[in-house]
Structures are given as C-alpha cells and as structure tokens.
Design a protein around this motif. Structure first.
Motif, PDB file in Angstrom:
ATOM      1  N   SER A  57     -15.106  21.619 -31.796  1.00 48.40           N
ATOM      2  CA  SER A  57     -14.951  21.482 -33.244  1.00 48.40           C
ATOM      3  C   SER A  57     -14.417  22.753 -33.894  1.00 48.40           C
ATOM      4  CB  SER A  57     -16.274  21.071 -33.924  1.00 48.40           C
ATOM      5  OG  SER A  57     -16.061  20.760 -35.277  1.00 48.40           O
ATOM      6  N   ALA A  58     -14.105  23.769 -33.121  1.00 52.43           N
ATOM      7  CA  ALA A  58     -13.603  25.026 -33.677  1.00 52.43           C
ATOM      8  C   ALA A  58     -12.214  24.831 -34.264  1.00 52.43           C
ATOM      9  CB  ALA A  58     -13.557  26.093 -32.596  1.00 52.43           C
ATOM     10  N   GLU A  59     -11.969  25.454 -35.434  1.00 50.21           N
ATOM     11  CA  GLU A  59     -10.642  25.376 -36.029  1.00 50.21           C
ATOM     12  C   GLU A  59      -9.647  26.170 -35.194  1.00 50.21           C
ATOM     13  OE1 GLU A  59      -8.343  26.750 -40.090  1.00 50.21           O
ATOM     14  OE2 GLU A  59     -10.330  25.792 -40.307  1.00 50.21           O
ATOM     15  N   LEU A  60      -8.474  25.560 -34.963  1.00 43.63           N
ATOM     16  CA  LEU A  60      -7.419  26.200 -34.179  1.00 43.63           C
ATOM     17  C   LEU A  60      -6.325  26.776 -35.075  1.00 43.63           C
ATOM     18  CD1 LEU A  60      -7.062  23.549 -31.337  1.00 43.63           C
ATOM     19  CD2 LEU A  60      -8.451  25.632 -31.346  1.00 43.63           C
ATOM     20  N   THR A  61      -5.908  26.026 -36.075  1.00 48.58           N
ATOM     21  CA  THR A  61      -4.882  26.502 -36.999  1.00 48.58           C
ATOM     22  C   THR A  61      -4.834  25.566 -38.201  1.00 48.58           C
ATOM     23  OG1 THR A  61      -2.583  27.278 -37.172  1.00 48.58           O
ATOM     24  CG2 THR A  61      -2.938  25.189 -36.035  1.00 48.58           C
ATOM     25  N   ARG A  62      -4.146  26.007 -39.250  1.00 54.39           N
ATOM     26  CA  ARG A  62      -3.961  25.158 -40.424  1.00 54.39           C
ATOM     27  C   ARG A  62      -2.636  25.471 -41.078  1.00 54.39           C
ATOM     28  NH1 ARG A  62      -8.127  25.120 -44.744  1.00 54.39           N
ATOM     29  NH2 ARG A  62      -9.575  25.010 -42.984  1.00 54.39           N
ATOM     30  N   LEU A  63      -2.117  24.499 -41.789  1.00 49.69           N
ATOM     31  CA  LEU A  63      -0.899  24.667 -42.570  1.00 49.69           C
ATOM     32  C   LEU A  63      -1.231  24.359 -44.015  1.00 49.69           C
ATOM     33  CD1 LEU A  63       2.172  25.079 -42.834  1.00 49.69           C
ATOM     34  CD2 LEU A  63       2.465  22.649 -42.325  1.00 49.69           C
ATOM     35  N   LEU A  77     -13.731   2.266 -25.921  1.00 46.58           N
ATOM     36  CA  LEU A  77     -14.002   3.156 -27.051  1.00 46.58           C
ATOM     37  C   LEU A  77     -15.420   3.710 -26.985  1.00 46.58           C
ATOM     38  CD1 LEU A  77     -13.372   4.386 -29.879  1.00 46.58           C
ATOM     39  CD2 LEU A  77     -14.135   2.194 -30.856  1.00 46.58           C
ATOM     40  N   ALA A  78     -16.357   2.911 -26.507  1.00 47.04           N
ATOM     41  CA  ALA A  78     -17.763   3.294 -26.509  1.00 47.04           C
ATOM     42  C   ALA A  78     -18.012   4.622 -25.795  1.00 47.04           C
ATOM     43  CB  ALA A  78     -18.600   2.184 -25.864  1.00 47.04           C
ATOM     44  N   HIS A  79     -17.180   4.957 -24.805  1.00 46.80           N
ATOM     45  CA  HIS A  79     -17.406   6.198 -24.052  1.00 46.80           C
ATOM     46  C   HIS A  79     -16.200   7.141 -24.064  1.00 46.80           C
ATOM     47  CE1 HIS A  79     -21.227   4.716 -22.570  1.00 46.80           C
ATOM     48  NE2 HIS A  79     -20.641   3.568 -22.276  1.00 46.80           N
ATOM     49  N   ALA A  80     -15.176   6.811 -24.831  1.00 50.01           N
ATOM     50  CA  ALA A  80     -13.946   7.604 -24.813  1.00 50.01           C
ATOM     51  C   ALA A  80     -14.142   9.011 -25.355  1.00 50.01           C
ATOM     52  CB  ALA A  80     -12.854   6.896 -25.615  1.00 50.01           C
ATOM     53  N   TYR A  81     -15.180   9.224 -26.186  1.00 48.02           N
ATOM     54  CA  TYR A  81     -15.381  10.526 -26.818  1.00 48.02           C
ATOM     55  C   TYR A  81     -16.680  11.199 -26.356  1.00 48.02           C
ATOM     56  CZ  TYR A  81     -11.415   9.262 -29.675  1.00 48.02           C
ATOM     57  OH  TYR A  81     -10.143   8.923 -30.083  1.00 48.02           O
ATOM     58  N   ASP A  82     -17.196  10.761 -25.214  1.00 49.78           N
ATOM     59  CA  ASP A  82     -18.439  11.349 -24.713  1.00 49.78           C
ATOM     60  C   ASP A  82     -18.302  12.847 -24.439  1.00 49.78           C
ATOM     61  OD1 ASP A  82     -19.647   8.911 -24.859  1.00 49.78           O
ATOM     62  OD2 ASP A  82     -19.705   8.531 -22.700  1.00 49.78           O
ATOM     63  N   HIS A  83     -17.101  13.305 -24.147  1.00 51.39           N
ATOM     64  CA  HIS A  83     -16.878  14.718 -23.831  1.00 51.39           C
ATOM     65  C   HIS A  83     -16.573  15.549 -25.076  1.00 51.39           C
ATOM     66  CE1 HIS A  83     -12.973  12.804 -24.099  1.00 51.39           C
ATOM     67  NE2 HIS A  83     -12.349  13.966 -24.078  1.00 51.39           N
ATOM     68  N   CYS A  84     -16.600  14.915 -26.245  1.00 48.41           N
ATOM     69  CA  CYS A  84     -16.221  15.600 -27.482  1.00 48.41           C
ATOM     70  C   CYS A  84     -17.434  16.086 -28.257  1.00 48.41           C
ATOM     71  CB  CYS A  84     -15.372  14.674 -28.351  1.00 48.41           C
ATOM     72  SG  CYS A  84     -13.759  14.304 -27.621  1.00 48.41           S
ATOM     73  N   HIS A  85     -17.178  16.877 -29.281  1.00 44.24           N
ATOM     74  CA  HIS A  85     -18.227  17.437 -30.127  1.00 44.24           C
ATOM     75  C   HIS A  85     -18.981  16.311 -30.838  1.00 44.24           C
ATOM     76  CE1 HIS A  85     -19.974  19.738 -33.512  1.00 44.24           C
ATOM     77  NE2 HIS A  85     -19.967  20.758 -32.655  1.00 44.24           N
ATOM     78  N   PRO A  86     -20.277  16.475 -31.102  1.00 44.48           N
ATOM     79  CA  PRO A  86     -21.051  15.438 -31.807  1.00 44.48           C
ATOM     80  C   PRO A  86     -20.433  15.010 -33.135  1.00 44.48           C
ATOM     81  CG  PRO A  86     -22.530  17.058 -30.865  1.00 44.48           C
ATOM     82  CD  PRO A  86     -21.145  17.571 -30.625  1.00 44.48           C
TER      83      PRO A  86
END
Length: 408
Positions: free
Chosen positions: A85-91, A249-258
């Motif tokens: 969830s860390a910010e990488l960049t913004r425009l 979809l149910a498990h596609a984001y299991d490796h992602c931030h809460p």
C-alpha cells in the motif's frame, strides 16, 4: 455553407465513438444517420477517465462544462504498491497540468458521457436509430451501401464503422480475431455512504501488484465510489473455456494489502469483463467505409484512452471531410478517408502497443517489481516527457483544440 452539407454519412454503432462521430459530422452540416443494434441507447460499465486529449475535444464541441458538471476533477493520479500500500508516485492534475495540456483530466460515469453525446448529436440534427443491426457495407460506384438485418439497403457517401471490439464490419478488411489478455476486470460503483473505506478519496488511485491491479476514484461530484479490479485468470492459464468467474476473484488479491482486499467487497459479482484487444492493423479503409473507434483499434485499458481515441477519430474525420469537400473533386471522400487513416493509425496503434507494455509493467513480480517500484519512486515528478506524446496530441485539423505547451 460547406459542401459537407450536401453529404450523407451513415454510422454503424451507437456507443461513445458512434455518438461522437454523429455529433461531429452533424455539426459540420452533414446528413447523419446512426444505426445501433440495441433496443435503446446506453453504456454498460462504470467510471471512465478522460485525459486532456479528450477534454479539449469536448470543449471544442461546447460540452466540457456539462461533462465536468456530471463528473469529478481528481486532484492527482496516484500509484501505490498493491502488496504494501506504499505510495510509489503521483502526478498532480492541478493548474500547471491543465495549462500544459490545454484541458483538465476528469472522471465521469460512462453512461453520463454517452448520454451527453447522444443528446448533443440529436440537437445537432443527427438521426439516431435503435434496434437496427448492420449486416454489411459495400461500395458501388463511389457510393456506400449499408444493409441492415431487416433487409433494407441505405445509400450514402461514406460509412463510419464503429461497431466495437467484436466488429462485424472489420472482417471486410482483416480476418483477425480479438486477442485475450488473460486478465479479467470486475467493476463496482456504489454510493460513497455504503463504502466507508472510500471516504476522503479525491484522487484516481491505482494499486499495482503481481498479476493484478486495483483502481479507485470518485464519481458524480464525489457521491459515488468507482472501483475496478483486474487480475490474471488462473482459468485462462489452464485453458478453460469459461474463465475469470467470481470463484477466481475470491482469492485473486490474497497476496495484497488488507486495504485492497477489503475493497474487493464492493464490486459487482454478477458480471465481469474478460479483457481483450486486437493486433494493430495499418489499413482501416474498404472503399467508402472506414473503421474507427474500437472497431479499428480496441486497446487494453491501461492508458485510459479507449473512449478518447474514438472521440479523436470523430473530430478528425469531420475536420478532414470539411477541408477536402471544400476543395472539391470527385475523389474528395476517398482523399478524406485516406488522410484520416494515415494520421490516426500510427497514433492509435502506438496506444495499443504501449498499453500492452504498461500492463506488463504494472503486474511485475519478484525483483522486477522491486526495480519498478524504485523507478516510480525516483522519477522526476516535474517531467512530462513520458506523457506528452499521449496527452499533448492534437490533429492539425482539430481546429477547435487549444494549443498545448509542447510540440510532439
């Protein structure tokens, strides 16, 4: 009055591109009839991002204020790592951005923009027909003949084939088929009051991660939250005929931030969109018919420019037609179609191929992801060198567009 006012133009397809083309041609004085196969006009989907290359066109037609009133002006485009969830960049999309590109970046519900274009096309005098399936277009003695499923033949000077990704009319030029990316999209648009996690989101936020990404932004004055979840389908990798369903979809984001995992609760689960594009083709013209919009160049969504490319097509062909028909000659329409093809194909095909590359960049894993994140974090946020080619583009014939700060 230009000689375009003596021309009859037929359009196959009543999506955003077809509606924009009907408006552009009718504003120039052409007699326009549009054929849409659905029983009524409407757009399926949710939010849509419109860059300044699109807002300049809408301003030229006098529609930008109405579009902004129905949409949202986000403050920034923000990229975050989907795992941490860390910010990488913004425009920053504020005053400097708008001054450079001559228009704002905004977001709007797809159906709101479509309705605005339909209303404007009708007001400009275009005839818009529903329940009409176009089956064929042929050229006879420098006239285009469009046939519909009810057996009626309609004659015109030119036909704009804007019948989408699965275009029936593209087969007259190319025998290719849509190309599956292996990724599937889920969308959801809900009142902000139903999505507590969405409170305070005023930017376009993209979480990019291994084999997936997740987009969030507000709609309709901030009253709604739009979300898009895109992930690589295990079913596709396994060669299944039906792939990308809710079980994946149910498990596609299991490796992602809460934060990302919880956001997937607010998606429509009864529909999903397997993501396809097509291989770029150089020729879009068959006699007095030209492919435009997604029929010519359907992109993957990573550069958020599919709808804008169709709007650019619409204004470009209307401007070229006005110019060439004013000059006259029996081949004026042929010269128009050739000029549009020559200008638009290189740009749109670049967006197609760059979009594919951008998708690969978003979805990197392992050490490649770490390197990508470092490049994003350390990029020069004052530089526009990677975006000028996309957002600063303006056809020389787009006479109503504002000049932009850079030349590309």
């Amino acid at each position: 009055m230009s000689s375009l006012s003596q021309s009859r133009v037929l359009i196959a397809g009543g999506g955003i591109g077809g509606a924009a083309a009907a408006l552009a041609m009718a504003r120039k004085g052409a007699s326009v009839t549009l054929f849409e196969k659905s029983a009524e006009f409407g757009e399926v989907g949710a939010g849509l991002q419109i860059g300044p290359h699109g807002s300049r066109m809408l301003e030229a037609w006098g529609l930008l204020d109405a579009a902004l009133a129905r949409g949202v002006l986000p403050g920034n485009l923000v990229f975050r790592d989907a795992v941490t969830s860390a910010e990488l960049t913004r425009l920053n999309l504020g005053a400097e951005f708008r001054a450079r590109y001559g228009g704002p970046y905004f977001v709007i519900h797809r159906s709101d923009l479509h309705a605005l274009l339909i209303e404007a096309a009708r007001a400009a005098g275009a005839e818009l027909l529903t329940g009409q399936t176009v089956t064929d277009v042929v050229t006879e003695h420098s006239r285009a003949v469009l046939s519909t499923a009810d057996g009626v033949a309609h004659e015109a000077d030119v036909v704009l084939a804007m019948d989408g990704l699965k275009s029936r009319l593209r087969a007259k030029i190319s025998d290719d088929e849509p190309v599956a990316s292996g990724y599937v999209a889920y969308r959801g648009t809900f009142p902000m009051s139903e999505v507590p996690e969405g409170e305070g989101i005023t930017d376009v936020v993209g979480y990019i991660g291994p084999h997936c990404h997740f987009i969030q932004y507000p709609l309709r004055g901030g009253a709604m939250l739009n979300q898009v979840a895109v992930f690589e389908s295990d079913g596709y990798r396994q060669g299944l005929q039906e792939w990308g369903g809710p079980d994946e979809l149910a498990h596609a984001y299991d490796h992602c931030h809460p934060t990302v995992q919880s956001a997937t609760d607010h998606l429509w689960k009864d529909r999903w969109w397997p993501m396809y594009d097509r291989e770029p083709i150089e020729n879009w013209v068959d006699g007095r018919m030209i492919l435009l919009g997604d029929a010519a160049h359907p992109p993957l969504q990573y550069l958020a420019s599919g709808a804008v490319m169709a709007i650019e097509d619409a204004k470009c062909i209307a401007d070229y037609a006005e110019e060439h028909l004013e000059l006259g000659g029996v081949d004026a329409w042929d010269r128009t179609l050739a000029a549009v093809n020559a200008e638009r194909a290189p740009r749109c095909n670049r967006i197609l191929t760059t979009g594919r590359m951008w998708g690969e960049l978003w979805h990197l894993d392992g050490t490649a992801r770490i390197a990508r994140n470092e490049l994003f974090r350390t990029r020069d946020t004052s530089s526009y060198k990677y975006t000028d080619w996309l957002w600063a583009y303006s056809s020389d014939r787009a006479r109503g567009a504002r000049p932009v700060a850079s030349s590309v």
